[in-house]
Design a protein around this motif. Structure first.
Motif, PDB file in Angstrom:
ATOM      1  N   PRO A 139       0.813  -1.228   0.000  1.00 24.09           N
ATOM      2  CA  PRO A 139       0.000   0.000   0.000  1.00 24.09           C
ATOM      3  C   PRO A 139       0.842   1.272   0.000  1.00 24.09           C
ATOM      4  CG  PRO A 139      -0.194  -1.171   2.097  1.00 24.09           C
ATOM      5  CD  PRO A 139       0.493  -2.088   1.149  1.00 24.09           C
ATOM      6  N   ALA A 140       2.050   1.201   0.583  1.00 22.46           N
ATOM      7  CA  ALA A 140       2.938   2.367   0.546  1.00 22.46           C
ATOM      8  C   ALA A 140       3.372   2.647  -0.888  1.00 22.46           C
ATOM      9  CB  ALA A 140       4.159   2.130   1.436  1.00 22.46           C
ATOM     10  N   TYR A 141       3.774   1.594  -1.580  1.00 17.99           N
ATOM     11  CA  TYR A 141       4.198   1.760  -2.973  1.00 17.99           C
ATOM     12  C   TYR A 141       3.025   2.196  -3.851  1.00 17.99           C
ATOM     13  CZ  TYR A 141       6.272   0.753  -7.511  1.00 17.99           C
ATOM     14  OH  TYR A 141       6.742   0.857  -8.800  1.00 17.99           O
ATOM     15  N   ALA A 142       1.845   1.636  -3.579  1.00 16.14           N
ATOM     16  CA  ALA A 142       0.661   2.016  -4.355  1.00 16.14           C
ATOM     17  C   ALA A 142       0.357   3.501  -4.195  1.00 16.14           C
ATOM     18  CB  ALA A 142      -0.546   1.179  -3.929  1.00 16.14           C
ATOM     19  N   ARG A 143       0.548   4.034  -2.992  1.00 17.86           N
ATOM     20  CA  ARG A 143       0.303   5.463  -2.796  1.00 17.86           C
ATOM     21  C   ARG A 143       1.305   6.303  -3.572  1.00 17.86           C
ATOM     22  NH1 ARG A 143      -2.600   7.897   0.768  1.00 17.86           N
ATOM     23  NH2 ARG A 143      -4.084   6.445  -0.198  1.00 17.86           N
ATOM     24  N   VAL A 144       2.559   5.846  -3.637  1.00 16.72           N
ATOM     25  CA  VAL A 144       3.563   6.558  -4.427  1.00 16.72           C
ATOM     26  C   VAL A 144       3.158   6.561  -5.901  1.00 16.72           C
ATOM     27  CG1 VAL A 144       5.968   6.549  -5.195  1.00 16.72           C
ATOM     28  CG2 VAL A 144       5.432   6.063  -2.804  1.00 16.72           C
ATOM     29  N   VAL A 145       2.675   5.430  -6.383  1.00 20.08           N
ATOM     30  CA  VAL A 145       2.221   5.334  -7.773  1.00 20.08           C
ATOM     31  C   VAL A 145       1.038   6.273  -8.007  1.00 20.08           C
ATOM     32  CG1 VAL A 145       1.189   3.811  -9.506  1.00 20.08           C
ATOM     33  CG2 VAL A 145       3.055   2.976  -8.071  1.00 20.08           C
ATOM     34  N   GLU A 146       0.105   6.293  -7.070  1.00 17.81           N
ATOM     35  CA  GLU A 146      -1.049   7.192  -7.194  1.00 17.81           C
ATOM     36  C   GLU A 146      -0.605   8.651  -7.281  1.00 17.81           C
ATOM     37  OE1 GLU A 146      -4.560   4.830  -4.724  1.00 17.81           O
ATOM     38  OE2 GLU A 146      -3.254   6.230  -3.676  1.00 17.81           O
ATOM     39  N   ASN A 147       0.299   9.034  -6.391  1.00 20.80           N
ATOM     40  CA  ASN A 147       0.742  10.428  -6.345  1.00 20.80           C
ATOM     41  C   ASN A 147       1.488  10.825  -7.616  1.00 20.80           C
ATOM     42  OD1 ASN A 147      -0.340  10.782  -3.773  1.00 20.80           O
ATOM     43  ND2 ASN A 147       1.577  10.305  -2.731  1.00 20.80           N
ATOM     44  N   GLU A 148       2.421   9.973  -8.026  1.00 24.85           N
ATOM     45  CA  GLU A 148       3.198  10.302  -9.213  1.00 24.85           C
ATOM     46  C   GLU A 148       2.318  10.258 -10.463  1.00 24.85           C
ATOM     47  OE1 GLU A 148       7.211   8.541 -11.260  1.00 24.85           O
ATOM     48  OE2 GLU A 148       7.279   9.267  -9.196  1.00 24.85           O
ATOM     49  N   GLY A 209      10.877   3.235 -14.804  1.00 29.27           N
ATOM     50  CA  GLY A 209      11.974   2.336 -14.448  1.00 29.27           C
ATOM     51  C   GLY A 209      12.890   2.983 -13.435  1.00 29.27           C
ATOM     52  N   GLY A 210      13.598   2.186 -12.693  1.00 27.72           N
ATOM     53  CA  GLY A 210      14.533   2.694 -11.703  1.00 27.72           C
ATOM     54  C   GLY A 210      13.848   3.353 -10.541  1.00 27.72           C
ATOM     55  N   ALA A 211      12.595   2.995 -10.293  1.00 24.54           N
ATOM     56  CA  ALA A 211      11.848   3.627  -9.220  1.00 24.54           C
ATOM     57  C   ALA A 211      12.291   3.123  -7.869  1.00 24.54           C
ATOM     58  CB  ALA A 211      10.355   3.345  -9.397  1.00 24.54           C
ATOM     59  N   GLN A 212      12.198   4.015  -6.893  1.00 21.98           N
ATOM     60  CA  GLN A 212      12.376   3.576  -5.530  1.00 21.98           C
ATOM     61  C   GLN A 212      11.167   2.736  -5.162  1.00 21.98           C
ATOM     62  OE1 GLN A 212      13.281   6.578  -2.659  1.00 21.98           O
ATOM     63  NE2 GLN A 212      14.519   7.756  -4.066  1.00 21.98           N
ATOM     64  N   GLY A 213      11.317   1.941  -4.124  1.00 25.51           N
ATOM     65  CA  GLY A 213      10.186   1.130  -3.696  1.00 25.51           C
ATOM     66  C   GLY A 213       9.958  -0.041  -4.619  1.00 25.51           C
ATOM     67  N   SER A 214      11.023  -0.653  -5.092  1.00 28.82           N
ATOM     68  CA  SER A 214      10.887  -1.727  -6.066  1.00 28.82           C
ATOM     69  C   SER A 214      10.246  -2.975  -5.485  1.00 28.82           C
ATOM     70  CB  SER A 214      12.269  -2.085  -6.634  1.00 28.82           C
ATOM     71  OG  SER A 214      13.157  -2.455  -5.591  1.00 28.82           O
ATOM     72  N   GLN A 215      10.041  -2.982  -4.167  1.00 30.29           N
ATOM     73  CA  GLN A 215       9.392  -4.139  -3.588  1.00 30.29           C
ATOM     74  C   GLN A 215       7.892  -4.118  -3.828  1.00 30.29           C
ATOM     75  OE1 GLN A 215      10.502  -4.979   0.500  1.00 30.29           O
ATOM     76  NE2 GLN A 215      12.443  -3.951   0.218  1.00 30.29           N
ATOM     77  N   GLY A 216       7.388  -3.002  -4.349  1.00 27.67           N
ATOM     78  CA  GLY A 216       5.963  -2.920  -4.639  1.00 27.67           C
ATOM     79  C   GLY A 216       5.635  -3.743  -5.869  1.00 27.67           C
ATOM     80  N   ASP A 217       4.357  -3.722  -6.233  1.00 27.50           N
ATOM     81  CA  ASP A 217       3.893  -4.502  -7.370  1.00 27.50           C
ATOM     82  C   ASP A 217       4.139  -3.734  -8.651  1.00 27.50           C
ATOM     83  OD1 ASP A 217       2.638  -6.030  -9.208  1.00 27.50           O
ATOM     84  OD2 ASP A 217       0.732  -6.199  -8.139  1.00 27.50           O
ATOM     85  N   GLY A 218       5.229  -4.027  -9.323  1.00 31.11           N
ATOM     86  CA  GLY A 218       5.588  -3.302 -10.526  1.00 31.11           C
ATOM     87  C   GLY A 218       4.681  -3.593 -11.696  1.00 31.11           C
ATOM     88  N   ASP A 219       3.796  -4.602 -11.572  1.00 35.70           N
ATOM     89  CA  ASP A 219       2.903  -4.946 -12.666  1.00 35.70           C
ATOM     90  C   ASP A 219       1.609  -4.149 -12.635  1.00 35.70           C
ATOM     91  OD1 ASP A 219       3.868  -8.398 -12.311  1.00 35.70           O
ATOM     92  OD2 ASP A 219       4.673  -6.853 -13.640  1.00 35.70           O
TER      93      ASP A 219
END
Length: 227
Positions: A139-148, A209-219
């Motif tokens: 959910p942390a990574y998902a929020r970063v994706v949402e914001n960006e 690519g090269g994003a921080q938080g690579s443990q998130g769901d990159g798919d």
């Protein structure tokens, strides 16, 4: 639709479409970013009522971003609909809209920079702290994706507005030539200059690519449509 109900429906709609969606509560800056984004996501003219409703539903994520119109003629059609006493008023409205957009880009960019900075801290902490449960990473990574994704979406829609304004100006000049076209052209040029830094600001890079938080769901699919 209720401001309480719409985000919940939007969350489940986005999840169903396979987009990144976080259940985390939003920070004050994240809430403000979404409020500021609304101006640029909506159509440039209030007479585009149907597209306004579609864009509002896309903003709440109930509809996908792709549902928005990409016809740059929409603004010109709305601008010239109805009766008016003089063509001067059409040029004046065009210049006013471009200037209003320009004045709001700076505050949005400053807001976006604060959100990006906080997201960098968020992901560093999520990845390095032993006190953060693994269930918090996605959910942390998902929020970063949402914001960006929202920042990229606004950048895209600002570019669309500039194209729409230029389309409207060219067609106004062909249909109703006026010296007021100079003022409108200058307003559009000033808007374009202000939009440049917004679309070039450094982001975390979850879509490139090269994003921080690579443990998130990159798919996860982007929350923005980047044609």
């Amino acid at each position: 639709m209720s401001q309480v109900v719409a985000p919940q429906i939007g969350f489940w709609s986005a999840t169903f479409r396979g987009e990144a969606a976080s259940h985390f509560r939003m920070t004050d800056d994240e809430e403000q970013l979404r409020d500021r984004a609304w101006r640029f996501i909506m159509p440039g003219h209030e007479k585009s009522m149907f597209q306004g409703r579609v864009s509002d539903l896309a903003h709440s994520r109930i509809l996908p971003v792709q549902a928005q119109s990409s016809a740059k003629s929409d603004y010109f059609n709305a601008l010239t609909s109805g009766s008016y006493a003089s063509q001067v008023s059409r040029y004046a409205r065009l210049a006013e809209d471009a200037n209003a957009d320009r004045l709001l880009i700076g505050p949005f960019r400053a807001n976006a920079m604060r959100v990006v900075s906080a997201d960098k801290v968020r992901m560093r902490t999520a990845e390095s702290s032993p006190d953060v449960a693994p269930s918090q990473i996605d959910p942390a990574y998902a929020r970063v994706v949402e914001n960006e994704g929202l920042i990229l979406w606004v950048c895209e829609r600002v570019g669309f507005r500039i194209d729409s304004y230029r389309h409207a100006l060219a067609n106004l000049v062909v249909e109703m030539p006026s010296r007021e076209a100079i003022r409108a052209e200058r307003a559009i040029m000033a808007l374009e200059a202000e939009a440049g830094p917004l679309c070039k600001m450094p982001l975390i890079g979850v879509f490139g690519g090269g994003a921080q938080g690579s443990q998130g769901d990159g798919d996860k699919a982007p929350v923005v449509y980047k044609g």
